[in-house]
Design a protein around this motif. Structure first.
Motif, PDB file in Angstrom:
ATOM      1  N   VAL A 340     -16.919 -28.658  29.963  1.00  0.00           N
ATOM      2  CA  VAL A 340     -17.643 -27.394  29.810  1.00  0.00           C
ATOM      3  C   VAL A 340     -17.419 -26.505  31.033  1.00  0.00           C
ATOM      4  N   ARG A 341     -17.456 -27.118  32.227  1.00  0.00           N
ATOM      5  CA  ARG A 341     -17.245 -26.368  33.463  1.00  0.00           C
ATOM      6  C   ARG A 341     -15.854 -25.714  33.475  1.00  0.00           C
ATOM      7  N   ASP A 342     -14.849 -26.466  33.058  1.00  0.00           N
ATOM      8  CA  ASP A 342     -13.488 -25.936  33.034  1.00  0.00           C
ATOM      9  C   ASP A 342     -13.346 -24.803  32.023  1.00  0.00           C
ATOM     10  N   ALA A 343     -14.037 -24.914  30.891  1.00  0.00           N
ATOM     11  CA  ALA A 343     -13.972 -23.858  29.878  1.00  0.00           C
ATOM     12  C   ALA A 343     -14.559 -22.560  30.415  1.00  0.00           C
ATOM     13  N   TYR A 344     -15.680 -22.670  31.117  1.00  0.00           N
ATOM     14  CA  TYR A 344     -16.277 -21.467  31.699  1.00  0.00           C
ATOM     15  C   TYR A 344     -15.402 -20.896  32.811  1.00  0.00           C
ATOM     16  N   ALA A 345     -14.798 -21.773  33.619  1.00  0.00           N
ATOM     17  CA  ALA A 345     -13.918 -21.289  34.681  1.00  0.00           C
ATOM     18  C   ALA A 345     -12.751 -20.511  34.095  1.00  0.00           C
ATOM     19  N   GLN A 346     -12.191 -21.015  33.013  1.00  0.00           N
ATOM     20  CA  GLN A 346     -11.084 -20.327  32.351  1.00  0.00           C
ATOM     21  C   GLN A 346     -11.520 -18.949  31.862  1.00  0.00           C
ATOM     22  N   THR A 347     -12.710 -18.873  31.278  1.00  0.00           N
ATOM     23  CA  THR A 347     -13.194 -17.595  30.757  1.00  0.00           C
ATOM     24  C   THR A 347     -13.491 -16.613  31.885  1.00  0.00           C
ATOM     25  N   PHE A 348     -14.040 -17.107  32.991  1.00  0.00           N
ATOM     26  CA  PHE A 348     -14.313 -16.218  34.126  1.00  0.00           C
ATOM     27  C   PHE A 348     -13.026 -15.671  34.733  1.00  0.00           C
ATOM     28  N   TRP A 349     -11.929 -16.416  34.638  1.00  0.00           N
ATOM     29  CA  TRP A 349     -10.661 -15.866  35.104  1.00  0.00           C
ATOM     30  C   TRP A 349     -10.247 -14.659  34.277  1.00  0.00           C
ATOM     31  N   TRP A 350     -10.511 -14.709  32.989  1.00  0.00           N
ATOM     32  CA  TRP A 350     -10.251 -13.538  32.152  1.00  0.00           C
ATOM     33  C   TRP A 350     -11.182 -12.389  32.513  1.00  0.00           C
ATOM     34  N   ALA A 351     -12.422 -12.688  32.865  1.00  0.00           N
ATOM     35  CA  ALA A 351     -13.335 -11.645  33.341  1.00  0.00           C
ATOM     36  C   ALA A 351     -12.812 -11.008  34.625  1.00  0.00           C
ATOM     37  N   LEU A 352     -12.216 -11.825  35.485  1.00  0.00           N
ATOM     38  CA  LEU A 352     -11.609 -11.294  36.703  1.00  0.00           C
ATOM     39  C   LEU A 352     -10.437 -10.365  36.386  1.00  0.00           C
ATOM     40  N   VAL A 353      -9.683 -10.711  35.356  1.00  0.00           N
ATOM     41  CA  VAL A 353      -8.577  -9.843  34.946  1.00  0.00           C
ATOM     42  C   VAL A 353      -9.102  -8.477  34.517  1.00  0.00           C
ATOM     43  N   LEU A 354     -10.190  -8.467  33.726  1.00  0.00           N
ATOM     44  CA  LEU A 354     -10.787  -7.197  33.313  1.00  0.00           C
ATOM     45  C   LEU A 354     -11.236  -6.371  34.512  1.00  0.00           C
ATOM     46  N   SER A 355     -11.884  -7.029  35.477  1.00  0.00           N
ATOM     47  CA  SER A 355     -12.350  -6.314  36.665  1.00  0.00           C
ATOM     48  C   SER A 355     -11.186  -5.786  37.486  1.00  0.00           C
ATOM     49  N   THR A 356     -10.136  -6.584  37.622  1.00  0.00           N
ATOM     50  CA  THR A 356      -8.986  -6.175  38.420  1.00  0.00           C
ATOM     51  C   THR A 356      -8.260  -4.996  37.787  1.00  0.00           C
ATOM     52  N   LEU A 357      -8.226  -4.934  36.460  1.00  0.00           N
ATOM     53  CA  LEU A 357      -7.554  -3.829  35.784  1.00  0.00           C
ATOM     54  C   LEU A 357      -8.180  -2.479  36.130  1.00  0.00           C
ATOM     55  N   THR A 358      -9.473  -2.467  36.444  1.00  0.00           N
ATOM     56  CA  THR A 358     -10.123  -1.202  36.785  1.00  0.00           C
ATOM     57  C   THR A 358      -9.597  -0.618  38.090  1.00  0.00           C
ATOM     58  N   LEU A 359      -8.887  -1.439  38.886  1.00  0.00           N
ATOM     59  CA  LEU A 359      -8.304  -0.926  40.131  1.00  0.00           C
ATOM     60  C   LEU A 359      -7.213   0.111  39.861  1.00  0.00           C
ATOM     61  N   VAL A 360      -6.525  -0.010  38.728  1.00  0.00           N
ATOM     62  CA  VAL A 360      -5.386   0.869  38.460  1.00  0.00           C
ATOM     63  C   VAL A 360      -5.827   2.326  38.336  1.00  0.00           C
ATOM     64  N   PRO A 361      -6.746   2.675  37.411  1.00  0.00           N
ATOM     65  CA  PRO A 361      -7.175   4.083  37.363  1.00  0.00           C
ATOM     66  C   PRO A 361      -7.968   4.502  38.598  1.00  0.00           C
ATOM     67  N   ALA A 362      -8.753   3.572  39.185  1.00  0.00           N
ATOM     68  CA  ALA A 362      -9.555   3.936  40.360  1.00  0.00           C
ATOM     69  C   ALA A 362      -8.667   4.323  41.539  1.00  0.00           C
ATOM     70  N   ALA A 363      -7.519   3.639  41.698  1.00  0.00           N
ATOM     71  CA  ALA A 363      -6.614   3.944  42.797  1.00  0.00           C
ATOM     72  C   ALA A 363      -5.962   5.312  42.647  1.00  0.00           C
ATOM     73  N   LEU A 364      -6.035   5.888  41.449  1.00  0.00           N
ATOM     74  CA  LEU A 364      -5.460   7.212  41.195  1.00  0.00           C
ATOM     75  C   LEU A 364      -6.502   8.320  41.209  1.00  0.00           C
ATOM     76  N   TYR A 365      -7.762   7.957  41.506  1.00  0.00           N
ATOM     77  CA  TYR A 365      -8.802   8.973  41.640  1.00  0.00           C
ATOM     78  C   TYR A 365      -8.467   9.918  42.807  1.00  0.00           C
ATOM     79  N   PRO A 366      -9.096  11.093  42.842  1.00  0.00           N
ATOM     80  CA  PRO A 366      -8.903  11.985  43.996  1.00  0.00           C
ATOM     81  C   PRO A 366      -9.346  11.297  45.288  1.00  0.00           C
ATOM     82  N   ARG A 367      -8.573  11.487  46.342  1.00  0.00           N
ATOM     83  CA  ARG A 367      -8.911  10.854  47.630  1.00  0.00           C
ATOM     84  C   ARG A 367     -10.066  11.560  48.307  1.00  0.00           C
ATOM     85  N   LEU A 368     -10.136  12.905  48.156  1.00  0.00           N
ATOM     86  CA  LEU A 368     -11.155  13.682  48.821  1.00  0.00           C
ATOM     87  C   LEU A 368     -12.313  13.966  47.895  1.00  0.00           C
TER      88      LEU A 368
END
Length: 373
Positions: A340-368
């Motif tokens: 069960v622990r391993d199954a949740y760890a696997q799913t949380f890695w996918w949650a990390l992928v979702l969070s990391t993807l938000t870096l792409v548009p955020a890095a293109l936001y206006p700097r100022l």
């Protein structure tokens, strides 16, 4: 009516009614406030008004756990009745009747209403039925129907002369497109994790529902502390820096939950949740600010509606996808706690992928910050 529901079907029907009414409130409130604030103060003001919005999905499971532990599930709905009555009185006395920019000749988008909501509902439902063996024939048909309805809405929204339910022409602007993509991904990452975290504590850590709710309190505290200040920092340093910092903190706070083996200790998880809460509270103000500063003043109502829809749809799709991943991982896991622990760890890695993807548009936001160059 939800609290008095007598069957799953009646509860779903009443939830739809609740959603139709609730969907009116946030866009209207944000539209009025965004117009009053202007681009120079939007970050600071958004930091104040979005603190409850950002805090609610995190604090909700805490309060919900307490209610379920001490009373029956119907009180999850009944508890909102006195709050709603107080809000009704305050809205009638405080909210202005007209913000000075009344739009004349605006017609309800009947065709859009018949295409977009059913299409989204069918799409989310079909994706929620995915398991290791794929989709059943009926669910596949519902998925195709949802895609066709959404495709029909796209054609309608781009061709109609009236204001569509969600104005897709806003996406012609680069700034709004970036903010919209980030809103969608952030909704997927936030709401899907809200499903995983309580289940993790109950099924992996073996705590009670009440204890699981209390374990989420550090995350709510982190969000409550930082959100108002994140708005001020956005006005000073611009949305890019603040959004990227918030995403990195969110990712860092999620990593311990993705670890296999015996997993981190309780103290580490408490600190991780606080860091995660700080990250989530940091993301919201620059994201909202980036949305409003990328459109003209007259486009703010349409931008608000689009942002709300994208956030909720992202949350629904993200939750459906991660729920399907978790279900599949649990079905294929070895017997015992470690499986069960391993199954949740696997799913949380996918949650990390979702969070990391938000870096792409955020890095293109206006700097100022708006108005600073």
């Amino acid at each position: 009516m939800c609290g008095a529901a007598w069957s799953p079907g009646s509860l779903i029907a009443f939830r739809v009614l609740q959603g139709l009414a609730g969907g009116l409130m946030q866009p209207i409130a944000q539209t009025v406030i965004a117009r009053i604030a202007g681009p120079q103060r939007i970050g600071r003001l958004v930091g104040v008004i979005t603190a409850p919005v950002a805090l609610a999905p995190i604090l909700g499971p805490v309060i919900g756990g307490l209610i379920v532990h001490t009373a029956e599930w119907r009180w999850l709905f009944y508890v909102n009745v006195p709050v709603g009555l107080v809000t009704l009185v305050l809205a009638a006395r405080i909210v202005p009747r007209d913000d000075g920019e009344r739009v004349s000749g605006l017609r309800p988008d009947g065709l859009g209403l018949s295409l977009l909501p059913p299409g989204l509902a069918l799409l989310v439902y079909a994706l929620a039925q995915v398991d290791g063996g794929g989709l059943a024939p009926l669910d596949s048909a519902l998925l195709v129907a949802g895609v066709l309805l959404l495709a029909g809405y796209v054609v309608h929204a781009l061709r109609t002369r009236n204001t569509p339910l969600v104005d897709l022409r806003l996406f012609a602007g680069r700034g709004f497109t970036l903010a919209a993509v980030n809103t969608f991904l952030f909704g997927a990452a936030l709401y899907s994790s809200m499903l995983l975290l309580p289940l993790y504590f109950v099924q992996v850590r073996g705590v009670s529902v009440l204890e699981a709710a209390l374990m989420l309190a550090p995350q709510a505290l982190g969000t409550a502390v930082v959100t108002p200040y994140a708005g001020r920092i956005t006005d000073t340093y611009g949305p890019r820096t603040v959004a990227v910092a918030g995403i990195l903190l969110t990712v860092a706070g999620t990593v311990p939950f993705a670890l296999t083996g015996t997993g981190p200790g309780t103290a580490v998880l408490v600190v991780a949740l606080f860091v995660r809460g700080v990250g989530l509270g940091t993301i919201t103000p620059p994201n909202v600010a980036a949305t409003y500063t990328s459109v003209q003043r007259s486009q703010i109502p349409a931008a608000t509606s689009a942002r709300t829809v994208l956030n909720r749809v992202g949350g629904s799709l993200g939750t459906a996808v991660l729920a399907a991943i978790l279900q599949s991982a649990l079905a294929g896991a070895a017997d015992g706690t470690q499986g069960v622990r391993d199954a949740y760890a696997q799913t949380f890695w996918w949650a990390l992928v979702l969070s990391t993807l938000t870096l792409v548009p955020a890095a293109l936001y206006p700097r100022l910050a708006p108005g600073k160059g």
